[in-house]
Design a protein around this motif. Structure first.
Motif, PDB file in Angstrom:
ATOM      1  N   UNK A   7      38.324   4.436 143.686  1.00 24.36           N
ATOM      2  CA  UNK A   7      38.276   4.931 142.313  1.00 24.36           C
ATOM      3  C   UNK A   7      37.815   6.387 142.287  1.00 24.36           C
ATOM      4  N   UNK A   8      36.805   6.688 143.081  1.00 21.79           N
ATOM      5  CA  UNK A   8      36.263   8.044 143.105  1.00 21.79           C
ATOM      6  C   UNK A   8      37.300   9.052 143.593  1.00 21.79           C
ATOM      7  N   UNK A   9      38.045   8.675 144.643  1.00 20.48           N
ATOM      8  CA  UNK A   9      39.041   9.589 145.183  1.00 20.48           C
ATOM      9  C   UNK A   9      40.223   9.739 144.240  1.00 20.48           C
ATOM     10  N   UNK A  10      40.618   8.634 143.601  1.00 18.67           N
ATOM     11  CA  UNK A  10      41.808   8.662 142.769  1.00 18.67           C
ATOM     12  C   UNK A  10      41.616   9.479 141.510  1.00 18.67           C
ATOM     13  N   UNK A  11      40.387   9.575 141.011  1.00 13.86           N
ATOM     14  CA  UNK A  11      40.184  10.277 139.746  1.00 13.86           C
ATOM     15  C   UNK A  11      40.554  11.751 139.841  1.00 13.86           C
ATOM     16  N   UNK A 220      19.818  15.606 138.158  1.00 13.49           N
ATOM     17  CA  UNK A 220      20.659  16.769 137.868  1.00 13.49           C
ATOM     18  C   UNK A 220      21.114  16.611 136.425  1.00 13.49           C
ATOM     19  N   UNK A 221      20.847  17.595 135.589  1.00 10.49           N
ATOM     20  CA  UNK A 221      21.126  17.483 134.155  1.00 10.49           C
ATOM     21  C   UNK A 221      22.549  16.995 133.906  1.00 10.49           C
ATOM     22  N   UNK A 222      22.657  15.956 133.074  1.00 10.82           N
ATOM     23  CA  UNK A 222      23.930  15.423 132.601  1.00 10.82           C
ATOM     24  C   UNK A 222      24.851  14.940 133.717  1.00 10.82           C
ATOM     25  N   UNK A 223      24.332  14.869 134.946  1.00 13.14           N
ATOM     26  CA  UNK A 223      25.191  14.440 136.056  1.00 13.14           C
ATOM     27  C   UNK A 223      24.603  13.266 136.827  1.00 13.14           C
ATOM     28  N   UNK A 261      22.504   6.721 138.643  1.00 13.96           N
ATOM     29  CA  UNK A 261      23.705   6.829 137.817  1.00 13.96           C
ATOM     30  C   UNK A 261      24.299   8.220 138.005  1.00 13.96           C
ATOM     31  N   UNK A 262      25.583   8.251 138.367  1.00 10.65           N
ATOM     32  CA  UNK A 262      26.265   9.518 138.626  1.00 10.65           C
ATOM     33  C   UNK A 262      27.442   9.652 137.677  1.00 10.65           C
ATOM     34  N   UNK A 263      27.374  10.638 136.804  1.00 10.11           N
ATOM     35  CA  UNK A 263      28.505  10.964 135.936  1.00 10.11           C
ATOM     36  C   UNK A 263      29.403  11.911 136.739  1.00 10.11           C
ATOM     37  N   UNK A 264      30.256  11.299 137.583  1.00 11.12           N
ATOM     38  CA  UNK A 264      31.050  12.086 138.523  1.00 11.12           C
ATOM     39  C   UNK A 264      32.062  12.971 137.816  1.00 11.12           C
ATOM     40  N   UNK A 265      32.568  12.510 136.699  1.00 13.35           N
ATOM     41  CA  UNK A 265      33.503  13.284 135.875  1.00 13.35           C
ATOM     42  C   UNK A 265      33.356  12.763 134.458  1.00 13.35           C
ATOM     43  N   UNK A 266      34.027  13.459 133.541  1.00 15.27           N
ATOM     44  CA  UNK A 266      33.891  13.022 132.145  1.00 15.27           C
ATOM     45  C   UNK A 266      34.428  11.616 131.929  1.00 15.27           C
TER      46      UNK A 266
END
Length: 819
Positions: A7-11, A220-223, A261-266
Motif C-alpha cells: 500500500x505504501x509503495x503503490x500510493x 513530526x508536526x502533522x506527520x 501514527x504516520x500520515x504518509x500522504x494526504x
C-alpha cells in the motif's frame, strides 16, 4: 506485512487527494477508520456526557461506530450492537472482559483461570467447561481490528480504551475471522498531534491498587505522532489458604502499549502498534462448596473417603472463603504482539490492510483435586501460542446507491503444550475400587485391595506433548443496496477454508519410572498417541433488510447462515472398556447455524430517550459440546457434537435523559437456550459412577449450561453543577445494578451444580470538573451478595462439588485527570 508495505509503495503512483476527515472527528486526532465520533456533549475522550454509564445509554446525540467497517451512527446500524465508552468502563469498574457482564446482560463470561475461559453472547460461543485448544471460539475478540484467537489472550486489563462495541449475532461477512455468536470490538485511543496526557489512580480494600497512564503527541508536526500507555493492577486474593497462610485468587497484571501514527500522504496513513502484558497472580482456586450423592458405592464417595484419611475441609461454607489446597497455584502468562494498519483513500473507496503477529505464553499450576489431600499433586499444562494474520479490505466511501465492503483474510496459529499430571499417595484410595464388602477397619475389603495400597498410584505420571496447527483463509463481502431514501437490502457472503492438524502423545510412567502399567493404573492415566486432522470448505452468508421508518425510528430483519469450524480433540480421548483411546472421537464436525433476527431502534423526546429492541431465533446443528469421560480418573473433558441446539430471546436496551442532571438506563435479555436433540450426552453426577449407571443420557429439552433465562442491567446518575476554585464541574451520585436468574453450571444439568440467581449493586459518589478531573468513591457489591461464578464436580464421581465464589463487597477511590 507485505500487503501493508505494498500500500505504501503503490500510493506514489496515484494522485494524492485530500482525505476527508470523519464527520465530527476532533481536529487534533489522527484520522482513522476506527475513530469514535460523538455528536452532542463531549468530554474530550470520546464519551458522551449523557451516556457515560454504558451501552445504549447515550440518551441523546449520535455515537458513531465502525461495527460495519465504516463510520455510521450506532442507531442506524441494522444489527444489535452496544457501545461502552472509556469513561463508563472506569466508573463502573469494568476494566476487563469478565467485568463487562455486569453491564451487558447478553454477555456471559466464565473462567477458572485465564486459559479455561469462555466468552458467550446469547449463550453461544464456546462450550462450557475446560478449554480445548482444538476448536474455534464463537465470539470474536478484536483489538484495533486485530483478531485475538484465544479468549485467554484477551484477559488483559483495558488500558487507554476509547470504546468497546459488543455485536450480537453471526459476524462473518464483515470481519476477518468467522464468528457465529458475535464479536467484542475494542478500540484504543489513537495518537494525537495535540500533546495530551491521562492518568488514573485507584486504591481500595483487599490491597487493591491500579494505575493507568497514557501520553500522546507529535514527533513530526502533522506527520508522525506517538502514543504510549501503561497499566498496573494488583489485589490481594479473596480466599485464604490455611495450609500456606497466603491469600489466593489474587490479581497481578502489568501492561505496556505503544503506537506510532504516520500520515504518509494526504490519503495514506499507517499505524504501527505494539503491546506487552505480564500477569503472575497466585491463582486460581476452586474450593469446597457441597457434597452430593452419586451412584458410586458409599465407600467410594466423598464422605467415606475423607473419613478414611481423617480429613475435613477448613470450612464447608464456601463464603467463609477458606481452603487448604496443597498444590502451589500459579497463573503466569505473557501476551503481546505487533500490528501494522494502513488506510489508503483512493477516492471512491478506502483500502485497509491489517497485519499482525501475536504470542501467548502460559505457565500454570493447579490443584485439580480441589482439597488438601495428596490425590493429584501436579496438574499443569504450560502452553505457547503464536499467531499471524493478514486482512486486506476495501470499503466504499460516502453513501451511494450501492455501498460495499469486501475483504481477504489469512490466519495461522501454532500451539505447543507440555502437560504434566502426577498422582499422589492418596490417589489409590480416592480413585480405585476398594473391593466388595465386608470392609475392614481401614474401610477396605479383605484381603487388601489396590485402593488401600498407596504405591499403586503414588507417583503415577503422565507427560503430554501436544502440538496444534490451525490455518484459515477466507474471502468475504457485503453490499448495501439503497432501494430508496428509507429502505435498503444488504446481502453478504463468505467463502472459508479451515485446516487443523494436531498431535497428542501421552507417556505414562509409574512411581518407579516403568512404562509397564497395570489395568488399575491405565484406568487412571492411559498412554495415548494420536494425530487428528481436519479440513473443510464452507460457504456462508446473510441478508439484512433495513427500513428507516422515521427520522429516529429504524427497523431491520436479518437471516444468516453461518458455520463454526470443526475441530480436533487435544485434551485426550475417552477410553473404551479396555482402557484404550476411542480414535473415532478425535475430531468434531462443524456447527451449522441458521439465525433469524428482527430489530427496532428508536429515539424520541428530542433524542432524550432511546429504546432499542431485538428478537432472535438461532438453530444450531452439530453443536460442539464439552462432555465428561465416565472413567474415574479423567480430569478433563473432551468434545462431541450434540445433534441440535436452539436459542431464542428478546433484548431491550433503553436510556433516558429526562433532565440535564439525570441519566437513567435499563437493559434486559430474555434467553431461552436448550438442547433440542442430544441423546448420547454424559450423565449428570447423580446418575454416574455406579456399575449399573447408564453409559449416556438423553438430555434433549434441557437448558444449555451457563445461561440465565433472565438478565438485567440498570442504573442512574444524578449530577449537580458546582463551582470549586473558580472552575466549573458537577458532583454526581451513580448507581449500577445487575441481575441474573439461576443457571446450570454443568454440561448435563445437575441438581448439585445449579447456581441460584443473584443481583449485584454498585454505587459511586464523585466530582467531575470541566477540565478533565474526575474523583469518586466507589462501592461494589454493596450488599455483600454471596454468589457463585461457577460450580464443578470432582473427577471420579465422588460427589464433591467445588465452587468459585464471586467477589465480596469492595470499596475504594479513583482519581483520574486528563491534560
Amino acid at each position: 506485512m507485505s500487503l501493508t508495505l505494498a500500500l505504501l509503495l503503490a500510493q506514489a503512483a496515484v494522485p494524492s487527494a485530500a482525505a476527508d476527515q470523519a464527520a465530527g472527528a476532533p481536529a487534533d486526532a489522527a484520522p482513522s477508520q476506527d475513530d469514535a465520533v460523538v455528536r452532542g456533549a463531549v468530554d474530550g475522550s470520546g464519551d458522551n456526557e449523557r451516556g457515560r454509564l454504558g451501552p445504549a445509554q447515550q440518551g441523546g446525540g449520535d455515537i458513531v461506530v465502525t461495527a460495519r467497517r465504516r463510520a455510521e451512527s450506532v442507531q442506524r446500524v441494522p444489527l444489535a450492537v452496544s457501545v461502552i465508552g472509556g469513561t463508563a468502563l472506569a466508573e463502573t469498574g469494568a476494566y476487563n472482559v469478565s467485568r463487562l457482564t455486569q453491564i451487558q446482560p447478553t454477555l456471559q463470561f466464565y473462567s477458572t483461570n485465564p486459559r479455561n475461559s469462555a466468552a458467550n453472547i446469547r449463550g453461544l460461543g464456546a462450550p462450557f467447561g475446560l478449554t480445548n485448544d482444538g476448536i474455534e471460539q464463537g465470539v470474536g475478540i478484536y483489538v484495533d481490528q486485530v483478531y485475538y484467537s484465544r479468549i485467554a489472550s484477551a484477559t488483559f486489563d483495558f488500558t487507554d480504551t476509547e470504546r468497546i462495541e459488543i455485536l450480537r449475532g453471526p459476524q462473518g461477512t464483515l470481519y476477518g475471522k468467522n464468528t457465529t455468536a458475535g464479536a467484542i470490538n475494542i478500540t484504543t485511543r489513537r495518537p494525537s498531534f495535540t500533546p495530551e496526557a491521562r492518568v488514573e489512580l485507584t486504591a481500595g480494600n483487599l490491597e487493591f491498587l491500579q494505575a493507568k497512564a497514557s501520553a500522546s503527541g507529535p514527533l513530526i508536526d502533522d506527520t508522525l505522532a506517538i502514543r504510549l500507555s501503561a497499566s498496573v493492577t494488583s489485589r490481594r486474593g479473596t480466599i485464604y489458604n490455611t495450609r500456606t497462610g497466603a491469600y489466593v485468587n489474587a490479581q497481578d497484571n502489568r501492561s505496556l502499549r505503544g503506537q506510532l501514527f504516520w500520515q504518509a500522504a494526504s490519503n495514506l496513513d499507517l499505524t504501527l502498534a505494539g503491546d506487552y502484558n505480564h500477569q503472575d497472580p497466585e491463582c486460581c482456586a476452586q474450593i469446597f462448596a457441597r457434597v452430593g450423592r452419586t451412584q458410586r458405592p458409599l465407600a467410594r464417595q466423598y464422605e467415606a473417603l475423607a473419613a478414611a484419611f481423617g480429613y475435613e475441609p477448613p470450612s464447608r461454607n464456601a463464603f467463609d472463603r477458606l481452603t487448604d489446597l496443597d498444590t502451589p497455584l500459579r497463573a503466569r502468562q505473557e501476551l503481546g504482539g505487533v500490528s501494522l494498519v494502513a488506510n489508503w483513500d483512493v477516492g471512491a473507496a478506502t483500502l485497509t490492510s491489517v497485519s499482525a503477529w501475536r504470542l501467548w505464553d502460559w505457565d500454570p499450576s493447579n490443584d485439580r483435586d480441589f482439597i488438601g489431600l495428596p490425590i493429584t499433586t501436579v496438574s499443569a499444562s504450560p502452553s505457547q501460542q503464536k499467531q499471524v494474520s493478514q486482512e486486506l479490505r476495501v470499503a466504499s466511501n460516502g453513501q451511494h446507491r450501492v455501498d460495499y465492503v469486501a475483504g481477504l483474510f489469512y490466519f495461522r496459529q501454532t500451539i505447543d503444550t507440555q502437560g504434566l499430571q502426577v498422582q499422589g499417595p492418596a490417589a489409590s484410595r480416592w480413585l480405585l475400587n476398594p473391593g466388595d464388602p465386608p470392609f475392614g477397619a481401614n474401610g477396605c475389603a479383605r484381603p487388601s485391595s489396590a485402593a488401600c495400597n498407596p504405591a499403586i498410584l503414588d507417583g503415577l505420571t503422565a507427560r503430554n506433548t501436544i502440538g496444534f496447527t490451525n490455518t484459515s483463509a477466507a474471502a468475504f463481502g457485503k453490499l448495501t443496496w439503497h432501494l430508496g431514501d428509507s429502505f435498503s437490502i444488504a446481502p453478504g457472503v463468505r467463502v472459508n477454508y479451515d485446516k487443523k492438524r494436531g498431535s497428542y502423545v501421552s507417556v505414562v510412567t509409574t512411581g518407579s519410572g516403568s512404562t509397564t502399567l497395570t489395568s488399575d493404573q491405565r484406568g487412571v492415566l492411559a498412554p495415548q498417541s494420536y494425530a487428528p486432522d481436519f479440513d473443510n470448505w464452507n460457504v456462508s452468508g446473510d441478508i439484512t433488510a433495513a427500513w428507516d421508518i422515521a427520522a429516529d425510528v429504524h427497523g431491520y430483519a436479518t437471516y444468516a447462515r453461518s458455520y463454526k469450524s470443526g475441530g480436533i480433540n487435544l485434551s485426550g480421548l475417552p477410553l473404551d472398556a479396555g482402557n484404550n483411546p476411542i480414535l473415532s472421537a478425535a475430531t468434531v464436525k462443524p456447527e451449522k447455524v441458521n439465525h433469524y433476527e428482527l430489530g427496532l431502534k428508536t429515539q424520541f423526546l428530542d433524542r432524550r430517550a432511546t429504546v432499542n429492541l431485538a428478537a432472535f431465533w438461532t438453530d444450531i446443528s452439530d453443536y460442539q459440546a464439552t462432555v465428561t469421560n465416565g472413567q474415574l480418573g479423567v480430569l478433563r473433558g473432551y468434545l462431541a457434537n450434540a445433534g441440535k441446539v436452539r436459542t431464542r430471546g428478546v433484548e431491550l436496551d433503553s436510556a433516558f435523559h429526562p433532565t440535564t442532571r439525570l441519566n437513567v438506563y435499563a437493559n434486559a435479555a430474555y434467553t431461552d437456550a436448550k438442547y433440542v436433540d442430544f441423546t448420547d450426552a454424559p450423565c449428570p453426577p447423580e446418575l454416574s459412577g455406579g456399575t449399573s449407571s447408564p453409559a449416556n443420557c438423553d438430555i434433549s429439552g434441557q437448558r444449555l449450561p451457563g445461561i440465565s433465562k433472565w438478565a438485567f442491567s440498570y442504573g442512574a446518575e444524578y449530577a449537580v453543577p458546582v463551582t470549586l476554585g473558580g472552575e466549573g464541574g458537577n458532583v454526581y451520585l451513580g448507581y449500577d445494578g445487575s441481575y441474573r436468574s439461576d443457571f446450570s453450571s454443568n454440561p448435563s444439568e445437575s441438581i448439585y451444580t445449579n447456581i441460584h440467581g443473584y443481583s449485584i449493586s454498585n454505587v459511586r459518589l464523585g466530582y467531575r470538573s470541566d477540565r478533565g478531573l474526575n474523583a469518586f468513591l466507589w462501592l461494589r457489591n454493596a450488599f455483600d451478595q454471596d454468589y457463585y461464578e461457577l460450580l464443578a464436580t470432582q473427577s471420579g464421581n465422588t460427589g464433591l462439588v467445588v465452587g468459585q465464589p464471586g467477589d465480596p463487597r469492595t470499596y475504594g477511590v479513583t482519581v483520574s485527570a486528563s491534560f
